[in-house]
Write a protein that holds these residues in place. Structure first.
Motif, PDB file in Angstrom:
ATOM      1  N   GLY A 333     -63.190 -38.528  19.863  1.00  0.00           N
ATOM      2  CA  GLY A 333     -63.048 -39.982  19.869  1.00  0.00           C
ATOM      3  C   GLY A 333     -63.175 -40.546  21.260  1.00  0.00           C
ATOM      4  N   GLY A 334     -62.656 -41.766  21.445  1.00  0.00           N
ATOM      5  CA  GLY A 334     -62.778 -42.445  22.733  1.00  0.00           C
ATOM      6  C   GLY A 334     -61.416 -42.779  23.307  1.00  0.00           C
ATOM      7  N   ALA A 335     -61.423 -43.668  24.296  1.00  0.00           N
ATOM      8  CA  ALA A 335     -60.179 -44.034  24.970  1.00  0.00           C
ATOM      9  C   ALA A 335     -59.254 -44.822  24.057  1.00  0.00           C
ATOM     10  CB  ALA A 335     -60.504 -44.836  26.227  1.00  0.00           C
ATOM     11  N   GLU A 336     -59.824 -45.589  23.125  1.00  0.00           N
ATOM     12  CA  GLU A 336     -58.986 -46.457  22.291  1.00  0.00           C
ATOM     13  C   GLU A 336     -58.410 -45.722  21.089  1.00  0.00           C
ATOM     14  OE1 GLU A 336     -61.272 -49.922  21.344  1.00  0.00           O
ATOM     15  OE2 GLU A 336     -60.723 -50.895  23.223  1.00  0.00           O
ATOM     16  N   VAL A 337     -59.235 -44.949  20.398  1.00  0.00           N
ATOM     17  CA  VAL A 337     -58.773 -44.158  19.260  1.00  0.00           C
ATOM     18  C   VAL A 337     -59.042 -42.691  19.579  1.00  0.00           C
ATOM     19  CG1 VAL A 337     -59.046 -43.656  16.807  1.00  0.00           C
ATOM     20  CG2 VAL A 337     -59.210 -46.012  17.620  1.00  0.00           C
ATOM     21  N   ARG A 338     -57.970 -41.923  19.751  1.00  0.00           N
ATOM     22  CA  ARG A 338     -58.100 -40.505  20.069  1.00  0.00           C
ATOM     23  C   ARG A 338     -57.947 -39.685  18.801  1.00  0.00           C
ATOM     24  NH1 ARG A 338     -56.512 -38.671  25.088  1.00  0.00           N
ATOM     25  NH2 ARG A 338     -56.904 -36.592  24.247  1.00  0.00           N
ATOM     26  N   ILE A 339     -58.879 -38.779  18.568  1.00  0.00           N
ATOM     27  CA  ILE A 339     -58.839 -37.879  17.415  1.00  0.00           C
ATOM     28  C   ILE A 339     -58.517 -36.477  17.919  1.00  0.00           C
ATOM     29  CG2 ILE A 339     -60.081 -37.031  15.398  1.00  0.00           C
ATOM     30  CD1 ILE A 339     -59.862 -40.075  15.445  1.00  0.00           C
ATOM     31  N   ILE A 340     -57.605 -35.788  17.264  1.00  0.00           N
ATOM     32  CA  ILE A 340     -57.348 -34.371  17.531  1.00  0.00           C
ATOM     33  C   ILE A 340     -57.751 -33.618  16.279  1.00  0.00           C
ATOM     34  CG2 ILE A 340     -55.646 -32.625  18.135  1.00  0.00           C
ATOM     35  CD1 ILE A 340     -53.936 -34.890  19.306  1.00  0.00           C
ATOM     36  N   ASN A 341     -58.853 -32.902  16.370  1.00  0.00           N
ATOM     37  CA  ASN A 341     -59.385 -32.178  15.213  1.00  0.00           C
ATOM     38  C   ASN A 341     -58.866 -30.744  15.251  1.00  0.00           C
ATOM     39  OD1 ASN A 341     -60.834 -31.232  13.060  1.00  0.00           O
ATOM     40  ND2 ASN A 341     -62.832 -31.881  13.802  1.00  0.00           N
ATOM     41  N   ASP A 342     -57.886 -30.464  14.394  1.00  0.00           N
ATOM     42  CA  ASP A 342     -57.266 -29.147  14.346  1.00  0.00           C
ATOM     43  C   ASP A 342     -57.342 -28.586  12.924  1.00  0.00           C
ATOM     44  OD1 ASP A 342     -55.888 -26.986  15.519  1.00  0.00           O
ATOM     45  OD2 ASP A 342     -53.961 -27.746  14.816  1.00  0.00           O
ATOM     46  N   ALA A 343     -58.499 -28.804  12.290  1.00  0.00           N
ATOM     47  CA  ALA A 343     -58.620 -28.504  10.865  1.00  0.00           C
ATOM     48  C   ALA A 343     -59.437 -27.250  10.584  1.00  0.00           C
ATOM     49  CB  ALA A 343     -59.226 -29.698  10.128  1.00  0.00           C
ATOM     50  N   TYR A 344     -59.488 -26.310  11.545  1.00  0.00           N
ATOM     51  CA  TYR A 344     -60.173 -25.060  11.243  1.00  0.00           C
ATOM     52  C   TYR A 344     -59.324 -24.201  10.317  1.00  0.00           C
ATOM     53  CZ  TYR A 344     -62.772 -20.757  11.615  1.00  0.00           C
ATOM     54  OH  TYR A 344     -63.502 -19.636  11.309  1.00  0.00           O
ATOM     55  N   ASN A 345     -58.014 -24.269  10.532  1.00  0.00           N
ATOM     56  CA  ASN A 345     -57.124 -23.489   9.686  1.00  0.00           C
ATOM     57  C   ASN A 345     -55.740 -24.100   9.746  1.00  0.00           C
ATOM     58  OD1 ASN A 345     -56.541 -21.456   7.867  1.00  0.00           O
ATOM     59  ND2 ASN A 345     -57.534 -19.875   9.109  1.00  0.00           N
ATOM     60  N   ALA A 346     -54.883 -23.722   8.814  1.00  0.00           N
ATOM     61  CA  ALA A 346     -53.524 -24.265   8.799  1.00  0.00           C
ATOM     62  C   ALA A 346     -52.591 -23.341   8.062  1.00  0.00           C
ATOM     63  CB  ALA A 346     -53.509 -25.652   8.149  1.00  0.00           C
ATOM     64  N   SER A 347     -51.404 -23.197   8.609  1.00  0.00           N
ATOM     65  CA  SER A 347     -50.287 -22.530   7.977  1.00  0.00           C
ATOM     66  C   SER A 347     -49.088 -23.447   8.174  1.00  0.00           C
ATOM     67  CB  SER A 347     -50.020 -21.175   8.645  1.00  0.00           C
ATOM     68  OG  SER A 347     -49.552 -21.376   9.964  1.00  0.00           O
ATOM     69  N   PRO A 348     -47.969 -23.177   7.518  1.00  0.00           N
ATOM     70  CA  PRO A 348     -46.794 -24.019   7.762  1.00  0.00           C
ATOM     71  C   PRO A 348     -46.399 -24.083   9.230  1.00  0.00           C
ATOM     72  CG  PRO A 348     -46.479 -22.736   5.768  1.00  0.00           C
ATOM     73  CD  PRO A 348     -47.747 -22.247   6.385  1.00  0.00           C
ATOM     74  N   ASP A 349     -46.493 -22.972   9.942  1.00  0.00           N
ATOM     75  CA  ASP A 349     -46.109 -22.965  11.351  1.00  0.00           C
ATOM     76  C   ASP A 349     -47.075 -23.782  12.196  1.00  0.00           C
ATOM     77  OD1 ASP A 349     -43.806 -21.173  11.203  1.00  0.00           O
ATOM     78  OD2 ASP A 349     -45.266 -19.631  10.688  1.00  0.00           O
ATOM     79  N   SER A 350     -48.376 -23.578  11.993  1.00  0.00           N
ATOM     80  CA  SER A 350     -49.345 -24.311  12.820  1.00  0.00           C
ATOM     81  C   SER A 350     -49.381 -25.787  12.448  1.00  0.00           C
ATOM     82  CB  SER A 350     -50.736 -23.693  12.689  1.00  0.00           C
ATOM     83  OG  SER A 350     -51.282 -23.882  11.401  1.00  0.00           O
TER      84      SER A 350
END
Length: 470
Positions: A333-350
């Motif tokens: 994303g950009g300065a106004e709307v920041r995206i954190i893409n952490d959708a490669y994998n997921a568990s309850p802990d992560s």
């Protein structure tokens, strides 16, 4: 791969050699070994692996066009290429990897690190590879090459001059880590954590712990076990490590850890702490987002230290790492709307760690938005764990909770039940519906986390959002 003759490869894998015209059993090959015909280069070895949706035997011709000179096949194909016919190409590449690693180890100074854990394997692997590459030729997995195919393919990338091989070992059932780690018997075994990732395949958390401990059991005698002392189940592997004759190095945030972090601070620009090791207090400033990556960094520092790299040098190199891996806490994303893409994998802990990071990096005048999909392979714990994440999101005061897909509906219901109503939490059918909704919902100052298991496909939604708001 190291140079081997066709005859040597056929003997190693127990296959039937069928040389192409102009080749004889003494012909030498030393190119890349891969199951993807698109990755072939001149001199390559193509592995014709049958798959769920297609069959690698159909792509032998394409591999030839890209330079392949040898194909490992389960039945002969009508193509002008030398072929070795084996009953199972996956077993064959494992046998070949074992033999290649043994030859390089016997003739050189190859040191091997194995990494496992329910979360953090790929980040730790990348951290350690960055540290070691300044010491000598280092081979580490591409992306998450950590299964019965990816791990041997990584091993087969070594050459006669490789000094370090970093292996990542994943598993979804007991015995898989033992088989993979048993191909190479690592000098350093890194145990990150025992969590609920793939718990459905193991049958429960204690069975998961036993499966992860297979790496310690497979380590080379006289080697080192790098154990996360913050995780009681990992710390409980110490007696096994002692039985194996391994030196134990603990990492974590408790006082017993030989490599310890204190003063962790998480901001939108990175994560910092003080590393206590060998009587020193060394500041570490990671560019990677999230407090959970501190332990991954400690594990890499400890493993490198076991291989003779000074912690101060390791830290300098870690600070140059800008991204753990694509789709893992990846800023977009950009300065106004920041995206954190952490959708490669997921568990309850992560999932919990990512939500906490989102809350930590969002300022008082900014808004938290969590776009969440299903966590897969949790077995009978799936419902309860999705409930727990929904509750956590509300308790962290995540201001907009966007739940995507039918498999994640319980997460949405839990959030609503905890008090996230009046539009604060929404449930949408799929990624396209979520993208359309977020196009109208997101505004300047939003900090957006996209998190799900790989199977939910939200990593591509994260990419679309990142491009749209760049």
């Amino acid at each position: 791969m190291i140079a081997l003759s066709l005859a040597e490869i056929a003997e190693i894998v127990g296959g039937d050699l069928r040389p192409a015209a102009g080749h004889d059993p003494a012909s030498i090959v030393s190119g890349v070994v891969d199951t993807d015909s698109r990755q072939m280069t001149p001199g390559g070895i193509f592995v014709a692996k049958p798959g769920e949706t297609t069959d690698g035997h159909r792509f032998v011709g394409a591999a030839i066009e890209n330079g392949a000179v040898l194909a490992l096949v389960e039945h002969p194909v009508d193509e002008a290429i030398s072929q070795i016919v084996v009953p199972d190409v996956v077993v064959a590449i494992a046998d070949l990897a074992r033999a290649v690693v043994a030859r390089v180890r016997a003739s050189g100074d190859l040191r091997i690190v194995g990494i496992t854990g329910s979360n953090g394997k790929t980040t730790t692997k990348n951290f350690l590879a960055r540290i070691l590459q300044d010491e000598g030729e280092t081979i580490a997995p591409i992306a998450s090459y950590n299964n019965e195919v990816g791990a041997p393919l990584t091993m087969l990338r070594i050459t006669d001059t490789t000094r370090f091989l970093v292996c990542e070992f994943g598993a979804s059932a007991p015995g898989e880590i033992a088989r993979l780690a048993g191909l190479v018997h690592p000098d350093v075994a890194v145990e990150l954590m025992v969590g609920l990732a793939h718990a459905g395949g193991f049958g429960g958390i204690e069975e998961t712990a036993r499966a992860k401990a297979e790496l310690v059991a497979a380590a080379a005698p006289g080697g080192t076990a790098v154990l996360n002392l913050d995780d009681p189940r990992v710390a409980g592997m110490a007696p096994l490590a002692e039985e194996q004759g391994l030196r134990i190095v603990g990492f974590g945030q408790g006082p017993a850890a030989a490599v310890r972090a204190a003063g962790i601070d998480v901001t939108a620009s990175g994560t910092s702490c003080i590393v206590h090791v060998d009587g020193q207090e060394l500041p570490l400033r990671l560019q990677v987002l999230g407090a959970h990556h501190v332990n991954n960094a400690l594990a890499a520092i400890a493993a490198a230290r076991a291989l003779g790299v000074a912690p101060a040098d390791a830290i300098v190199r870690l600070e140059t790492v800008q991204l753990a891996e694509r789709w893992r806490m990846q800023p977009m994303g950009g300065a106004e709307v920041r995206i954190i893409n952490d959708a490669y994998n997921a568990s309850p802990d992560s999932m919990a760690a990512a939500l906490r990071t989102l809350a930590q990096i969002t300022g008082p005048d900014e808004r938290t938005v969590a776009v969440l999909g299903a966590m897969s392979e949790l077995g009978e714990t799936a419902g309860d764990e999705h409930d727990r994440i929904g509750l956590l999101a509300v308790r962290l005061n995540i201001q907009r909770i966007v739940v995507v897909g039918a498999d994640a509906r319980r997460l949405f219901l839990a959030a609503v039940g905890e008090g996230s109503w009046d539009g604060e939490a929404v449930h949408l059918a799929d990624a396209d519906a979520a993208f359309e909704y977020l196009q109208g919902e997101l505004r300047p100052g939003d900090r957006v986390l996209v998190k799900s298991s790989n199977s939910a496909g939200l990593r591509f939604l994260g990419d679309r959002l990142g491009e749209s708001f760049s």
